[in-house]
Design a protein around this motif. Structure first.
Motif, PDB file in Angstrom:
ATOM      1  N   ASP A  66       0.824  -1.220   0.000  1.00 54.05           N
ATOM      2  CA  ASP A  66       0.000   0.000   0.000  1.00 54.05           C
ATOM      3  C   ASP A  66       0.854   1.264   0.000  1.00 54.05           C
ATOM      4  N   ALA A  67       1.898   1.274  -0.811  1.00 54.10           N
ATOM      5  CA  ALA A  67       2.741   2.460  -0.910  1.00 54.10           C
ATOM      6  C   ALA A  67       1.898   3.655  -1.335  1.00 54.10           C
ATOM      7  N   GLY A  68       2.193   4.816  -0.764  1.00 54.80           N
ATOM      8  CA  GLY A  68       1.443   6.013  -1.107  1.00 54.80           C
ATOM      9  C   GLY A  68       1.388   6.963   0.065  1.00 54.80           C
ATOM     10  N   TRP A  69       0.473   7.911  -0.015  1.00 55.14           N
ATOM     11  CA  TRP A  69       0.215   8.842   1.077  1.00 55.14           C
ATOM     12  C   TRP A  69      -0.883   8.269   1.968  1.00 55.14           C
ATOM     13  N   HIS A  70      -0.673   8.353   3.279  1.00 51.93           N
ATOM     14  CA  HIS A  70      -1.634   7.825   4.249  1.00 51.93           C
ATOM     15  C   HIS A  70      -1.943   8.911   5.280  1.00 51.93           C
ATOM     16  N   ILE A  83      -7.010   7.057   5.346  1.00 52.22           N
ATOM     17  CA  ILE A  83      -7.298   7.527   4.002  1.00 52.22           C
ATOM     18  C   ILE A  83      -6.021   7.398   3.188  1.00 52.22           C
ATOM     19  N   GLN A  84      -6.120   6.767   2.042  1.00 48.64           N
ATOM     20  CA  GLN A  84      -4.947   6.495   1.222  1.00 48.64           C
ATOM     21  C   GLN A  84      -5.053   7.212  -0.109  1.00 48.64           C
ATOM     22  N   ALA A  85      -3.926   7.689  -0.596  1.00 51.95           N
ATOM     23  CA  ALA A  85      -3.842   8.312  -1.907  1.00 51.95           C
ATOM     24  C   ALA A  85      -2.602   7.774  -2.612  1.00 51.95           C
ATOM     25  N   PRO A  86      -2.589   7.778  -3.946  1.00 51.68           N
ATOM     26  CA  PRO A  86      -1.440   7.233  -4.683  1.00 51.68           C
ATOM     27  C   PRO A  86      -0.138   7.951  -4.347  1.00 51.68           C
ATOM     28  N   LEU A  87       0.963   7.247  -4.561  1.00 58.51           N
ATOM     29  CA  LEU A  87       2.293   7.789  -4.293  1.00 58.51           C
ATOM     30  C   LEU A  87       2.571   8.962  -5.229  1.00 58.51           C
ATOM     31  N   ALA A  88       2.992  10.077  -4.657  1.00 60.46           N
ATOM     32  CA  ALA A  88       3.350  11.265  -5.430  1.00 60.46           C
ATOM     33  C   ALA A  88       4.365  12.044  -4.620  1.00 60.46           C
TER      34      ALA A  88
END
Length: 502
Positions: A66-70, A83-88
């Protein structure tokens, strides 16, 4: 696009002996080795760590599935909404909004880097269903910045799978405790990292415990501070459109504004009145569509009770068209308000108020005397308006008087709520009484507003050449409902007066 999940987990202290055998846990048929994941997470916060103080975590993590923003918000001990969002490279705009009520105009900076080697096991039942994921984490934590320190530890994390009864975690914990593993003293890796890598002069220091309220001013400020906290805490839920969050936030603004008026002898109204006007503005923005929704729901329910033979013309279509035309707000408008400088300035003003309250002489008085007098004064205002309304002939003036009584009943209810810690059961009884009165008068006012809406609908239907029979029928039913409310009021009011002992 951000995704949200409910995270239910428990953390345990661990030495280097690894994970105890969990095959004996009730319900577990297999323990599946999923290998080792290498995780690298950078946590962000304001320089004064406002998010950590609220148990909110914001991180950018690489590695794992689950790599990304948490972004995680506390719900209950061991339970968080993640809440998860794609890696950026940069912080997602949605996340910036969700933490704005805490961050305000401060900068978000990297505060901690956590690198973990996670040895993962999946606990499966006899049907091959995942029950929980267990990880043994070898953690290296580094505080970022000039005062940076490092620390490392090993912990066991057990996260419940989706749809599994949380009681299953008790079974796992029983097995771990039997093997000598104990619950972690820190609620999260971030909390432990911040505590153990803090500069020595700050290490071990905790925020001072809140003192027990003594004076009348102390008690009023406890109530006001609770409403300020509710507004700030509900902000992310309102942005996420969580059920009932807008209503709760609106109530918090009303409670605080009501407290300013009730306790005008405690807090200087020269200071609080302008703040009250801003709270009124915010409540209005939060309720842009709410009154229309209430009317539409009431009319829709009324139509649902009518036999089809009494439905004359395209009534449901007319109602939908009318409701849509009168809806003045939108999610976009509300988010714009919450991102606006006026709202952020209000939050800053509320912080300043509770930090340096404009206390008057009565604030130092005995709580029972000062608060009791204020509550009785609010109740007496309700009494005047109710009895005035009861003495009037049915009609527009009586409707207005009862509407004013309803608003005063709500204020008296909030006053009684704030007084419960001081006055005990008598205040609690008044809360219940005012709620009953508020509900009855609220139904009466809804009937008044619904009849006005039906007149508007009938005029529009007639203008379009449609039958208006059904609207007249519903008008008559609403008129009868108001009469029934008015007939019930004298008995309820007599019961309230005889039972009030404030």
């Amino acid at each position: 696009m951000a995704d949200t999940k409910r995270e239910i987990e428990r953390k345990y202290e661990s030495d280097d002996s690894g994970l105890p055998d969990l095959t004996g846990v009730a319900g577990v048929a297999a323990v599946v080795d999923k290998g080792v994941a290498h995780l690298d997470a950078t946590y962000y916060d304001t320089p004064d760590e406002r998010l950590a103080a609220a148990s909110i975590t914001l991180r950018r993590r690489t590695g794992g599935s689950d790599a990304g923003w948490h972004l995680k918000f506390p719900v209950a001990p061991g339970v968080r909404d993640e809440i998860q969002a794609p890696l950026a490279d940069s912080l997602p705009r949605t996340f910036a909004g969700l933490v704005r009520s805490r961050v305000r105009d401060a900068e978000l900076v990297p505060v901690v880097r956590l690198r973990s080697d996670r040895d993962v096991r999946e606990l499966m039942d006899a049907d091959g269903r995942l029950l929980a994921e267990v990880g043994v984490d070898a953690v290296q934590a580094e505080r970022l910045g000039e005062d940076g320190g490092t620390v490392q530890w090993t912990e066991i994390e057990v996260e419940l799978a989706d749809g599994i009864d949380p009681a299953f975690l008790n079974k796992v914990e029983k097995r771990l405790k039997k093997a000598g593993v104990r619950p972690s003293s820190s609620a999260s890796k971030l909390q432990r990292a911040l505590e153990e890598t803090a500069p020595k002069k700050k290490r071990g220091k905790k925020a001072p415990a809140a003192e027990e309220p003594v004076t009348a001013g102390d008690h009023v400020l406890v109530y006001v501070r609770a409403q300020r906290d509710a507004i700030v805490e509900l902000d992310p839920a309102v942005r996420r459109d969580v059920y009932d969050s807008v209503h709760k936030m609106r109530v918090a603004t009303r409670r605080m504004r009501s407290a300013f008026m009730t306790y005008g002898k405690v807090l200087d109204r020269a200071v609080t009145d302008p703040i009250g006007e801003e709270l009124k503005w915010l409540a209005g923005e939060l309720g842009v569509d709410r009154d229309q929704e209430v009317l539409t729901e009431r009319l829709t329910a009324a139509l649902g009770e009518l036999p089809r033979t009494l439905m004359s013309g395209p009534v449901r279509t007319r109602l939908r068209t009318w409701s849509k035309a009168r809806s003045g707000g939108s999610r976009r408008r509300l988010l714009s308000v919450l991102d606006g400088q006026r709202y952020l300035q209000l939050l800053e003003t509320l912080d300043a108020l509770v930090a340096d309250p404009p206390l008057l002489e009565a604030a130092g008085g005995k709580p029972e005397k000062v608060i009791g007098k204020a509550v009785r004064k609010d109740f007496s205002k309700v009494s005047v308006l109710v009895e005035q309304g009861l003495d009037m002939e049915p009609g527009h003036d009586r409707d207005l008087s009862l509407h004013e009584a309803r608003k005063k009943a709500k204020r008296a209810r909030y006053a009684a709520e704030s007084a419960v810690p001081v006055l005990g059961d008598p205040a609690g009884g008044l809360v219940k009484s005012m709620k009953s009165l508020q509900n009855l008068l609220g139904d009466h006012q809804d009937s008044v507003m619904t009849r006005e809406a039906l007149q508007d609908l009938a005029r529009q239907a007639q203008g379009a050449g449609e039958p208006s029979f059904t609207y007249g029928l519903l008008y008559g039913r609403e008129e009868r409902r108001a009469v029934e409310d008015e007939a019930e009021l004298p008995g309820l009011w007599k019961e309230i007066k005889s039972g009030t002992s404030i």
